[in-house]
Design a protein around this motif. Structure first.
Motif, PDB file in Angstrom:
ATOM      1  N   GLY A  37       0.790  -1.227   0.000  1.00  0.00           N
ATOM      2  CA  GLY A  37       0.000   0.000   0.000  1.00  0.00           C
ATOM      3  C   GLY A  37       0.819   1.271   0.000  1.00  0.00           C
ATOM      4  N   VAL A  38       1.915   1.290  -0.757  1.00  0.00           N
ATOM      5  CA  VAL A  38       2.801   2.457  -0.778  1.00  0.00           C
ATOM      6  C   VAL A  38       2.594   3.325  -2.019  1.00  0.00           C
ATOM      7  CG1 VAL A  38       4.556   1.360   0.641  1.00  0.00           C
ATOM      8  CG2 VAL A  38       4.663   1.102  -1.847  1.00  0.00           C
ATOM      9  N   GLY A  39       1.550   3.045  -2.805  1.00  0.00           N
ATOM     10  CA  GLY A  39       1.275   3.864  -3.977  1.00  0.00           C
ATOM     11  C   GLY A  39       2.018   3.442  -5.226  1.00  0.00           C
ATOM     12  N   LEU A  40       2.529   2.205  -5.241  1.00  0.00           N
ATOM     13  CA  LEU A  40       3.209   1.668  -6.419  1.00  0.00           C
ATOM     14  C   LEU A  40       2.555   0.357  -6.830  1.00  0.00           C
ATOM     15  CD1 LEU A  40       7.031   2.058  -5.567  1.00  0.00           C
ATOM     16  CD2 LEU A  40       5.531   3.724  -6.636  1.00  0.00           C
ATOM     17  N   THR A  41       2.676   0.023  -8.114  1.00  0.00           N
ATOM     18  CA  THR A  41       2.314  -1.302  -8.590  1.00  0.00           C
ATOM     19  C   THR A  41       3.569  -1.952  -9.148  1.00  0.00           C
ATOM     20  OG1 THR A  41       1.708  -0.445 -10.786  1.00  0.00           O
ATOM     21  CG2 THR A  41      -0.047  -0.642  -9.154  1.00  0.00           C
ATOM     22  N   ALA A  42       3.663  -3.261  -9.001  1.00  0.00           N
ATOM     23  CA  ALA A  42       4.842  -3.989  -9.457  1.00  0.00           C
ATOM     24  C   ALA A  42       4.409  -5.158 -10.319  1.00  0.00           C
ATOM     25  CB  ALA A  42       5.662  -4.478  -8.268  1.00  0.00           C
ATOM     26  N   GLU A  43       5.196  -5.469 -11.330  1.00  0.00           N
ATOM     27  CA  GLU A  43       4.935  -6.617 -12.187  1.00  0.00           C
ATOM     28  C   GLU A  43       6.255  -7.175 -12.694  1.00  0.00           C
ATOM     29  OE1 GLU A  43       2.952  -5.676 -15.881  1.00  0.00           O
ATOM     30  OE2 GLU A  43       3.693  -3.614 -15.833  1.00  0.00           O
ATOM     31  N   VAL A  44       6.251  -8.458 -13.017  1.00  0.00           N
ATOM     32  CA  VAL A  44       7.438  -9.111 -13.555  1.00  0.00           C
ATOM     33  C   VAL A  44       7.214  -9.335 -15.041  1.00  0.00           C
ATOM     34  CG1 VAL A  44       8.923 -11.143 -13.463  1.00  0.00           C
ATOM     35  CG2 VAL A  44       7.956 -10.213 -11.349  1.00  0.00           C
ATOM     36  N   LEU A  45       8.089  -8.778 -15.867  1.00  0.00           N
ATOM     37  CA  LEU A  45       7.990  -8.893 -17.313  1.00  0.00           C
ATOM     38  C   LEU A  45       8.972  -9.943 -17.817  1.00  0.00           C
ATOM     39  CD1 LEU A  45       7.880  -5.092 -18.258  1.00  0.00           C
ATOM     40  CD2 LEU A  45       5.978  -6.610 -17.699  1.00  0.00           C
ATOM     41  N   SER A  46       8.621 -10.618 -18.903  1.00  0.00           N
ATOM     42  CA  SER A  46       9.488 -11.617 -19.519  1.00  0.00           C
ATOM     43  C   SER A  46       9.742 -11.244 -20.974  1.00  0.00           C
ATOM     44  CB  SER A  46       8.850 -13.010 -19.445  1.00  0.00           C
ATOM     45  OG  SER A  46       8.642 -13.397 -18.101  1.00  0.00           O
ATOM     46  N   ASP A  47      10.901 -11.651 -21.484  1.00  0.00           N
ATOM     47  CA  ASP A  47      11.204 -11.409 -22.901  1.00  0.00           C
ATOM     48  C   ASP A  47      11.358 -12.737 -23.634  1.00  0.00           C
ATOM     49  OD1 ASP A  47      13.674 -12.400 -22.208  1.00  0.00           O
ATOM     50  OD2 ASP A  47      14.768 -10.518 -22.491  1.00  0.00           O
ATOM     51  N   GLU A  48      11.651 -12.643 -24.937  1.00  0.00           N
ATOM     52  CA  GLU A  48      11.727 -13.836 -25.772  1.00  0.00           C
ATOM     53  C   GLU A  48      12.957 -14.692 -25.472  1.00  0.00           C
ATOM     54  OE1 GLU A  48      13.908 -10.487 -27.590  1.00  0.00           O
ATOM     55  OE2 GLU A  48      11.873 -10.760 -26.772  1.00  0.00           O
ATOM     56  N   LYS A  49      13.882 -14.181 -24.688  1.00  0.00           N
ATOM     57  CA  LYS A  49      15.100 -14.922 -24.350  1.00  0.00           C
ATOM     58  C   LYS A  49      14.992 -15.625 -23.004  1.00  0.00           C
ATOM     59  CE  LYS A  49      18.076 -11.716 -26.939  1.00  0.00           C
ATOM     60  NZ  LYS A  49      19.235 -10.794 -26.859  1.00  0.00           N
TER      61      LYS A  49
ATOM     62  N   ARG B 286      14.161 -14.347 -20.172  1.00  0.00           N
ATOM     63  CA  ARG B 286      14.686 -13.493 -19.107  1.00  0.00           C
ATOM     64  C   ARG B 286      13.512 -12.727 -18.491  1.00  0.00           C
ATOM     65  NH1 ARG B 286      19.152  -9.810 -21.762  1.00  0.00           N
ATOM     66  NH2 ARG B 286      17.283  -9.326 -23.001  1.00  0.00           N
ATOM     67  N   SER B 287      13.692 -12.295 -17.264  1.00  0.00           N
ATOM     68  CA  SER B 287      12.630 -11.578 -16.561  1.00  0.00           C
ATOM     69  C   SER B 287      13.187 -10.332 -15.889  1.00  0.00           C
ATOM     70  CB  SER B 287      11.950 -12.484 -15.522  1.00  0.00           C
ATOM     71  OG  SER B 287      12.902 -12.980 -14.605  1.00  0.00           O
ATOM     72  N   ALA B 288      12.302  -9.332 -15.716  1.00  0.00           N
ATOM     73  CA  ALA B 288      12.698  -8.074 -15.077  1.00  0.00           C
ATOM     74  C   ALA B 288      11.553  -7.568 -14.225  1.00  0.00           C
ATOM     75  CB  ALA B 288      13.083  -7.024 -16.123  1.00  0.00           C
ATOM     76  N   LEU B 289      11.883  -6.890 -13.150  1.00  0.00           N
ATOM     77  CA  LEU B 289      10.881  -6.302 -12.253  1.00  0.00           C
ATOM     78  C   LEU B 289      10.621  -4.858 -12.670  1.00  0.00           C
ATOM     79  CD1 LEU B 289       9.150  -6.514  -9.645  1.00  0.00           C
ATOM     80  CD2 LEU B 289      11.168  -5.734  -8.376  1.00  0.00           C
ATOM     81  N   LYS B 290       9.347  -4.505 -12.804  1.00  0.00           N
ATOM     82  CA  LYS B 290       8.967  -3.138 -13.177  1.00  0.00           C
ATOM     83  C   LYS B 290       8.109  -2.528 -12.080  1.00  0.00           C
ATOM     84  CE  LYS B 290       6.657  -0.401 -16.781  1.00  0.00           C
ATOM     85  NZ  LYS B 290       5.894  -0.443 -18.060  1.00  0.00           N
TER      86      LYS B 290
END
Length: 430
Positions: free
Chosen positions: A185-197, A199-203
């Motif tokens: 509840g800190v005013g942010l949303t987070a998601e984990v994205l994946s690419d074609e290789k 690999r994953s990244a946190l946004k």
């Protein structure tokens, strides 16, 4: 505790983001009247048992919220105290291009405002985003251990701690952080994205948009001054701003303006919401609907709230709960069926109502205009009475087993037995 947890989770997921209306606030006298009605109902209420059914708390929440919506619509149509005749004279704003901007008139009925104006949208207000590094999903580049970082927003600072276990992967660590941010509840949303290789990244993305003149960012990520936390943050890469926040920019009648948000007011009379960018030299026009369209729109708000209540009853009728609610609601529209249909409000077999604008226009363009509004006022008042009853005593619509009736006229007030609306979710299942 699972039943109360499920009830709260359902309320937050279904209604947590609902807009709060100014009609949700009440005077002391109104609250006292509600309390007195609750006492009166509970004084003569029989003793009953409720089945152990997890759908019942959801059913009661839906009843209360649908009743609240109807009461708010009725209140908006009854502000003047002169019936619907004056309420349906309320102005209704309209945009010539709702893909670019939508408009809502929030001024008073007698407010003197400009009949229309142009607005050209140059760009929308955007949130800040921090996209981390893409890491091999199945590998583990973090050293197992405890890590700490600080999140600093424009108003507060927060400390986050997380643990990396030996059986974790880069993606599981990112997902762990995503859940941590989303539930904090800190005013942010987070998601984990994946690419074609693979690999994953946190946004991380701010819920807020726009920046004031003395702000450079909406949030900053800083690791604790410890070697392992600094290394983990460098590996995640979420401390770098990849998409900065910006204000919306728009031109109203040739004058440039900006806003922190995509929803704002013009002279406290129009509420505008931006949705897209205007084509060059093609501004949208904001004006008012014709009187018939305005009446139809105001009437549609009431009909939509009523139809929504009907849908709630139908949804729970398959779960052995909504039949009494349906019969009670349908009795309103069916009792006014012929009167309503004579002015363009068509009553369907299931009790729901649709509006025929041509028939409504004919009913408004007549010498017996008072007769038209008399029907609408009677329907509105009957619907308001049903909503008040449902709001105060929603448990009356639940299938239950009556154990014994109280002796008439010789009972004590039971103020803490508030229709068992709270008690059935908490006392029974805790």
């Amino acid at each position: 505790m699972p039943f109360i947890d499920n009830a709260y989770h359902y309320y937050l997921s279904a209604y947590g983001n609902s807009a709060v209306s100014r009609y949700d606030s009440h005077k002391k006298s109104e609250l006292r009247n509600v309390y007195n009605n609750i006492l009166k109902i509970n004084k003569e209420s029989p003793l009953y048992k409720i089945r152990n059914d997890q759908n019942i708390p959801k059913f009661l929440i839906d009843i209360k919220e649908n009743a609240r919506q109807i009461k708010n619509v009725v209140s908006s149509l009854s502000e003047s105290g002169e019936g619907l005749e004056s309420a349906f004279q309320k102005k209704v704003a309209v945009s010539s291009d709702e893909d670019i901007v939508t408009a809502n008139y929030i001024g008073g009925p007698d407010e003197d405002v400009i009949p229309e104006f142009d607005i050209e949208v140059r760009h929308l207000a955007t949130p800040q985003s921090n996209l981390g590094n893409f890491l091999e999903s199945r590998s583990l580049d973090f050293t197992p251990g405890e890590y700490t970082f600080d999140l600093i927003t424009t108003t507060n600072s927060y400390e986050f701690q997380f643990t990396v276990n030996p059986d974790d992967t880069n993606k599981s660590v990112q997902e762990k952080l995503s859940r941590l941010v989303n539930t904090s509840g800190v005013g942010l949303t987070a998601e984990v994205l994946s690419d074609e290789k693979n690999r994953s990244a946190l946004k991380l993305t701010s819920k807020q948009t726009g920046l004031s003149a003395n702000e450079s960012s909406l949030f900053d990520i800083k690791p604790k001054a410890l070697g392992n936390s600094i290394e983990a943050m460098e590996l995640l890469g979420i401390q770098e701003i990849t998409s900065p926040s910006q204000n919306s920019s728009f031109i109203v009648n040739g004058t440039e303006h900006s806003s922190y948000s995509n929803t704002f007011t013009i002279n406290r009379v129009f509420e505008l919401t931006l949705h897209g960018i205007s084509a060059e030299d093609k501004p949208a026009k904001i004006g008012f609907k014709t009187s018939v369209d305005a009446v139809a729109d105001n009437l549609q708000n009431l009909v939509s709230a009523y139809n929504g209540f009907i849908s709630t009853g139908e949804r729970y009728s398959d779960k052995n709960q909504g039949n009494y609610l349906l019969n009670d609601l349908r009795s309103v529209s069916h009792s006014y069926k012929y009167s309503l249909e004579s002015i363009g409000m068509l009553v369907e077999d299931n009790g729901s109502i649709s509006i025929n604008k041509d028939m409504l226009a004919d009913a408004l363009d007549t010498t017996d205009i008072k007769g038209t509004f008399s029907v609408l006022n009677s329907f509105k008042n009957s619907l308001s009475a049903k909503a008040n009853t449902a709001s105060i005593d929603p448990i009356k619509y639940v299938n239950k087993i009556v154990v014994t009736y109280k002796r008439p006229g010789n009972n004590f007030i039971t103020p803490y037995n508030t229709s068992l609306y709270s008690g059935m979710m908490m006392d029974r299942y805790c």
